[in-house]
Design an enzyme around this catalytic site. Structure first.
Site, PDB file in Angstrom:
ATOM      1  N   SER A 148     -78.680 -19.168 -45.597  1.00 32.09           N
ATOM      2  CA  SER A 148     -77.784 -19.179 -44.434  1.00 32.09           C
ATOM      3  C   SER A 148     -78.347 -18.300 -43.326  1.00 32.09           C
ATOM      4  O   SER A 148     -78.930 -17.250 -43.597  1.00 32.09           O
ATOM      5  CB  SER A 148     -76.403 -18.658 -44.844  1.00 32.09           C
ATOM      6  OG  SER A 148     -75.591 -18.419 -43.702  1.00 32.09           O
ATOM      7  N   GLU A 150     -81.978 -31.014 -50.451  1.00 36.95           N
ATOM      8  CA  GLU A 150     -81.974 -29.592 -50.140  1.00 36.95           C
ATOM      9  C   GLU A 150     -82.281 -28.788 -51.408  1.00 36.95           C
ATOM     10  O   GLU A 150     -81.417 -28.583 -52.248  1.00 36.95           O
ATOM     11  CB  GLU A 150     -80.619 -29.187 -49.565  1.00 36.95           C
ATOM     12  CG  GLU A 150     -80.203 -30.010 -48.345  1.00 36.95           C
ATOM     13  CD  GLU A 150     -78.823 -29.630 -47.836  1.00 36.95           C
ATOM     14  OE1 GLU A 150     -78.605 -28.440 -47.573  1.00 36.95           O
ATOM     15  OE2 GLU A 150     -77.980 -30.547 -47.709  1.00 36.95           O
ATOM     16  N   HIS A 194     -81.824 -30.805 -40.102  1.00 38.13           N
ATOM     17  CA  HIS A 194     -80.573 -30.469 -40.774  1.00 38.13           C
ATOM     18  C   HIS A 194     -79.563 -29.799 -39.848  1.00 38.13           C
ATOM     19  O   HIS A 194     -78.671 -29.080 -40.313  1.00 38.13           O
ATOM     20  CB  HIS A 194     -80.808 -29.607 -42.014  1.00 38.13           C
ATOM     21  CG  HIS A 194     -79.680 -29.697 -43.015  1.00 38.13           C
ATOM     22  ND1 HIS A 194     -79.000 -30.871 -43.281  1.00 38.13           N
ATOM     23  CD2 HIS A 194     -79.115 -28.750 -43.822  1.00 38.13           C
ATOM     24  CE1 HIS A 194     -78.081 -30.656 -44.202  1.00 38.13           C
ATOM     25  NE2 HIS A 194     -78.125 -29.386 -44.545  1.00 38.13           N
ATOM     26  N   SER A 215     -81.103 -28.422 -21.481  1.00 41.20           N
ATOM     27  CA  SER A 215     -81.215 -26.968 -21.378  1.00 41.20           C
ATOM     28  C   SER A 215     -80.129 -26.281 -22.195  1.00 41.20           C
ATOM     29  O   SER A 215     -79.001 -26.766 -22.283  1.00 41.20           O
ATOM     30  CB  SER A 215     -81.097 -26.540 -19.916  1.00 41.20           C
ATOM     31  OG  SER A 215     -80.905 -25.149 -19.818  1.00 41.20           O
TER      32      SER A 215
END
Length: 777
Positions: A352, A538, A192, A713
């Site tokens: 969140s 979700e 997600h 990276s």
């Protein structure tokens, strides 16, 4: 005098040999007798087979004292904690305890990193302009050594798995492996991240913000997932699985607390938090105790990178994977090495990572209110932030928190996962499910529709215009525009979705293709005592809790107690959000995005209980397959600008340096160089897998340059900017971390450009460039 019965030396040696041979023969006969079973058939070496099969989960039942058997006479293995740990004991002990074949694999699925909209915030202006970290598909296969049963779990660094991706992956797997990998035993889950390329859906709604179908993005995801499964398949070996769980602190908040408070107080009082703080880790080792990989499930939105970001990346959970894999694959470049660490999504719907909460961007005051609106500027000004000073720092902090807890749980994991493998899957028409609420009440799901608060967005990514969360009444202005452009929702759909005021009646819109899916996958993959619920959307915190409890209760009541039930989010097909019935009534963003109406959660609970029952009773073969989803003949219609011939400035060539590095840098400074560049889409659309950049260090020993970092990276950044007349620039940054080994370094750039060879034909040409050498002190 010599005794008449004495023996010569030769005779004594022969007699001793005879005695030894007789003794050896007796020992061999005894061993032969012991390895023969009661039926007269020869057993083969290895752990003894239980005399009678145990029902799934019987390992958790009480042993009948002194018998070593459970209440049904089945064999009860020793307590998991008493088993030799994967890093201790002899190889022989570990090999005898190996219960599965285990394979892990990782493959790149990044796709185009420029000019393509990013998937997640539905913000048309959020278009890729470079790369912060590569995206990967991570695959895990667990198989029964004695049978053909196996389970595949894939966690991919993408926004969500679309039905188009799922169908194309299964098609490729079928062509390679026949019926070995199927819709019932392959789970595809998206992490997600909101910073991956869009354009890989077949339903019309998602085309709008994706600028149509982006074939290179779709192909990169499908091919990456299949390749990761191929690698896992090729590397399967005998192994063991261990599970552990613990609490992650300071990494999440509930972004719709006012919705959560609508749930019954008696239910809320059972939990210490309005988010699920628990992390579940599955550890994988081979029969010699060598580490293979891990899967972690934890509920948090990967939105530490906000909707102003234009660099493709895997966000906070991707950074956790990066840290874990770098630790285990020592000496390897990022993205390389055999150890695979997946940080998969769970019931993250209202969770969140922006832990400071919502503040008004223009005034700095809190906007933590039911409408998430500011006094000046409305909802568009209300944004959550933190814990860092910018989105890059926030990503690092949350990702590191998740990584450190996973590392702790991984190292202490001792509860072994044992038992049979099973998988249950159905296709369901979610727009027409009858749900038996109780003995007297039956309700139904609805045709898909989105409410007005859907357009308001969330505190993690606000919407536009004057939409606000918590809208339970329509807006005449927007309703009239909707009616004129898209058609008015039917009275039946309006009544079904109440109290949601419908903004888009997507279930009644079918041009050029349906706007939302009707046919949805529901699926459970069971690995012994671990049940993975693959959910197509979700789930909010309380929705996930209710689903897990219901499935666990179903297993318990069907003779399979002690199951570890985890939710894997955003699997197989995307259907937005799933709230509780109570949360649905206040119509914040998550409820407005619960597309099948107020009883969506009840329908899913009913369906997943049915799957759990089939697994517990070993009756998955009796489950109806359900209606197969459509595979639309989607054309490559796209609004992306076409790739045309490119050029370098006068007197310059592709890869030439425009702005050079400084001669010397220190830790925590940024080494930066700008090149004559080319559109990175050219590399993706050419199907070329390569790094866009390398950080190289000079070795005085070998008198050569050695790559120490690449574009996977988190300390490197690759920016692309489009100029005029087919020209563009590329800037490479290396944010030099503390602890960097002093020495001489350089930054390298690798790209492809389009060269016109005739009026109607262009070719792709590779090129590279390098900065001057510089010293890190």
């Amino acid at each position: 005098k010599r005794c008449g019965c004495s023996f010569s030396r030769l005779e004594v040696i022969l007699i001793l040999c005879l005695v030894l041979m007789i003794a050896l023969t007796v020992v061999l006969l005894v061993l032969l007798f012991l390895t023969k079973n009661t039926g007269g058939k020869w057993s083969h070496p290895g752990p003894p087979t239980p005399p009678s099969p145990c029902p799934r989960g019987a390992q958790g039942r009480t042993e009948v004292k002194g018998t070593g058997r459970g209440p049904q006479g089945c064999h009860i293995p020793s307590v998991p904690g008493a088993l030799p740990s994967p890093s201790s004991g002899s190889s022989k002990d570990t090999a005898e305890a190996a219960r599965y074949l285990v394979g892990v694999g990782r493959a790149d699925c990044t796709g185009p990193v420029a000019q393509v909209p990013l998937m997640g915030y539905a913000n048309p202006s959020q278009v890729g302009e470079g790369l912060l970290s590569r995206l990967y598909s991570r695959a895990f296969i667990v198989a029964d050594p004695e049978e053909s049963k196996r389970v595949v779990f894939v966690s991919a660094d993408i926004g969500m798995v679309s039905q188009r991706v799922r169908l194309e992956v299964l098609k490729q797997l079928r062509s390679k492996y026949g019926e070995l990998y199927r819709q019932d035993n392959v789970v595809l889950s998206g992490t997600h991240t909101h910073s991956g390329p869009a354009g890989y859906f077949q339903y019309t709604l998602f085309w709008i913000t994706s600028k149509g179908l982006v074939r290179p993005a779709l192909s990169s995801i499908v091919n990456g997932i299949v390749k990761s499964i191929d690698i896992a398949h090729e590397n399967m070996k005998r192994g063991r699985l261990f599970i552990n769980r613990g609490t992650v602190e300071n990494s999440q908040i509930n972004r719709s607390p006012f919705s959560y408070l609508e749930n019954p107080e008696s239910e809320r009082s059972r939990y210490s938090s309005n988010t699920d703080k628990e992390m579940v880790v599955l550890k994988m080792v081979d029969e010699d105790g060598h580490e293979l990989g891990l899967i972690s499930w934890f509920a948090v939105h990967p939105v530490s990178m906000n909707n102003s970001n234009h660099l493709v990346n895997s966000d906070n959970v991707g950074y956790a994977s990066y840290l874990f894999e770098q630790e285990k694959n020592k000496g390897m470049l990022p993205g390389e090495g055999s150890f695979v660490a997946a940080f998969a999504s769970s019931n993250l719907g209202d969770v969140s990572p922006n832990t400071r909460g919502p503040f008004c961007a223009n005034t700095g005051e809190s906007c933590d209110n039911p409408q998430s609106a500011c006094p000046v500027g409305g909802a568009a000004m209300c944004m959550a932030k933190g814990p860092g000073n910018d989105m890059f720092e926030s990503t690092r902090i949350i990702g590191q928190n998740i990584y450190l807890k996973a590392k702790e749980l991984y190292e202490k994991a001792s509860q072994e996962v044992t038992g049979p493998l099973s998988s249950a899957h159905q296709w369901v028409n979610m727009s027409d499910v009858s749900v038996q609420l109780n003995a007297t009440h039956t309700v139904k799901t609805c045709k898909p529709a989105l409410g007005h608060s859907f357009a308001a967005g969330t505190i993690d990514g606000v919407g536009a215009f004057n939409f606000t969360q918590g809208s339970v009444e329509g807006d005449p202005f927007w309703d009239q525009i909707r009616d004129q452009l898209l058609g008015e929702p039917s009275n039946e759909t309006k009544a079904c979705h109440k109290p949601k005021p419908i903004l888009f009646s997507t279930g009644e819109m079918s041009w050029p293709h349906p706007w939302h899916p009707d046919i949805v996958d529901v699926q459970i993959a069971a690995i012994g005592s671990l049940a993975i619920l693959a959910v197509p959307g979700e789930f909010t915190t309380m929705s996930g809790r209710r689903l897990r409890e219901a499935v666990k209760s179903e297993f318990d009541s069907r003779g399979t107690p002690g199951m570890n039930v985890v939710i894997a989010g955003l699997c197989n097909v995307y259907t937005h959000y799933i709230t509780t019935y109570e949360e649905y009534q206040v119509q914040r963003y998550e409820a407005a995005s619960t597309i099948y109406g107020p009883h969506t959660l009840s329908a899913y609970i009913q369906l997943y209980r049915g799957l759990a029952k089939a697994i517990a009773l070993n009756a998955t073969q009796d489950l109806p397959r359900g209606p197969e989803p459509p595979l639309f003949n989607v054309t490559s219609l796209t609004l992306l600008p076409s790739l045309s011939a490119e050029s370098a400035p006068a007197g310059k060539a592709f890869g030439d340096v425009l702005e050079e590095v400084r001669p010397e840098y220190q830790e925590r400074e940024v080494a930066e160089v700008t090149f004559v560049g080319a559109n990175p889409r050219t590399s993706a659309e050419n199907g070329t897998e390569h790094n866009f950049l390398m950080v190289e260090r000079y070795s005085n020993i070998s008198i050569s340059w050695r790559a120490v970092l690449n574009d996977a990276s988190w300390d490197t950044r690759f920016y692309w900017s489009k100029g005029s007349r087919g020209q563009s620039n590329v800037t490479i940054e290396w944010h030099i971390p503390a602890g960097t080994e002093p020495g001489v370094y350089r930054l390298r750039y690798f790209g492809h450009y389009k060269k016109r060879v005739s009026l109607l034909r262009t070719i792709t040409v590779p090129f590279e460039g390098s900065s001057s050498a510089f010293r890190v002190t």
